[in-house]
Design an enzyme around this catalytic site. Sequence first.
Site, PDB file in Angstrom:
ATOM      1  N   THR A  12       0.757  -1.242  -0.208  1.00  0.00           N
ATOM      2  CA  THR A  12       0.124  -0.049  -0.083  1.00  0.00           C
ATOM      3  C   THR A  12       0.777   1.229   0.028  1.00  0.00           C
ATOM      4  OG1 THR A  12      -1.767  -1.184   1.345  1.00  0.00           O
ATOM      5  CG2 THR A  12      -1.944   1.298   1.106  1.00  0.00           C
ATOM      6  N   LYS A  44      -7.958   0.254  -2.252  1.00  0.00           N
ATOM      7  CA  LYS A  44      -7.721   0.812  -0.936  1.00  0.00           C
ATOM      8  C   LYS A  44      -7.974   2.279  -0.947  1.00  0.00           C
ATOM      9  CE  LYS A  44      -3.949  -1.952  -1.228  1.00  0.00           C
ATOM     10  NZ  LYS A  44      -2.509  -2.026  -1.475  1.00  0.00           N
ATOM     11  N   GLY A  58      -8.690   7.112   1.656  1.00  0.00           N
ATOM     12  CA  GLY A  58      -7.603   6.079   1.266  1.00  0.00           C
ATOM     13  C   GLY A  58      -7.191   5.475   2.623  1.00  0.00           C
ATOM     14  N   SER A 137       3.617   1.957   2.719  1.00  0.00           N
ATOM     15  CA  SER A 137       5.111   1.514   2.591  1.00  0.00           C
ATOM     16  C   SER A 137       5.657   2.336   1.590  1.00  0.00           C
ATOM     17  CB  SER A 137       5.155  -0.034   1.780  1.00  0.00           C
ATOM     18  OG  SER A 137       4.469  -0.902   2.705  1.00  0.00           O
ATOM     19  N   ALA A 168       6.114   3.371  -7.050  1.00  0.00           N
ATOM     20  CA  ALA A 168       6.029   2.125  -7.694  1.00  0.00           C
ATOM     21  C   ALA A 168       7.433   1.616  -8.245  1.00  0.00           C
ATOM     22  CB  ALA A 168       5.071   1.760  -8.623  1.00  0.00           C
ATOM     23  N   CYS A 171       9.620   1.371  -4.462  1.00  0.00           N
ATOM     24  CA  CYS A 171       9.272   0.462  -3.209  1.00  0.00           C
ATOM     25  C   CYS A 171       8.881  -0.772  -3.910  1.00  0.00           C
ATOM     26  CB  CYS A 171       8.170   1.211  -2.680  1.00  0.00           C
ATOM     27  SG  CYS A 171       7.279   0.343  -1.307  1.00  0.00           S
ATOM     28  N   THR A 174       4.896  -1.676  -3.632  1.00  0.00           N
ATOM     29  CA  THR A 174       4.065  -0.843  -4.296  1.00  0.00           C
ATOM     30  C   THR A 174       3.719  -1.103  -5.831  1.00  0.00           C
ATOM     31  OG1 THR A 174       4.586   1.108  -2.773  1.00  0.00           O
ATOM     32  CG2 THR A 174       3.544   1.706  -4.805  1.00  0.00           C
TER      33      THR A 174
END
Length: 185
Positions: A12, A44, A58, A137, A168, A171, A174
């Site tokens: 997330t 989410k 969110g 995260s 993204a 991480c 993600t």
Amino acid sequence: MASSDFPGWHGTTIIGVKKGGEVVIAGDGQVSLGQTVIKGTARKVRRLSPGGYDVVAGFAGSTADAFTLLERLEAKLEATPGQLARASVELAKDWRTDKYLQKLEAMLIVSDGADMFVITGAGDVLEPEHDVTAIGSGGNYALAAARGMMDSDRDAEGVARDAMQIAADICVYTNGNLTVEKISK
């Protein structure tokens, strides 16, 4: 397997961007267990409409815990229609003092289009500086990227999408499968 050996759920990244009279909350779809991606299409980011007033939320953290908090937030919003700040403070107060709620492991970003807040289990209701906030995260990566783009000609959605793509790329918890909700006042 002892609980200390359990690898834990990760995942997330949620970002909130307020720019040009609108707020965008975007979240990725990844849920990981240890080093394994369990699901890549989780949703989410949600739109709530208690009492006829739209709110976008969110969440990062445990899904069941987040849904419990979203239900509580909806109840607070129904009791105080159109007053997101008051409902958020009441939720944070309950979350901090209620023995059951204290065990919940999640964070929320909420907005009614005018205000945007991060709500935590520590009793915090934080209004972000620079009209950008992020949790989860990859939250710090998305936050840094978005803050760097706030002076650009991108709109709120463009900033949120580009920041999430950067997160993204950095991480491992993600992904680029986004849910994006826009709200304005």
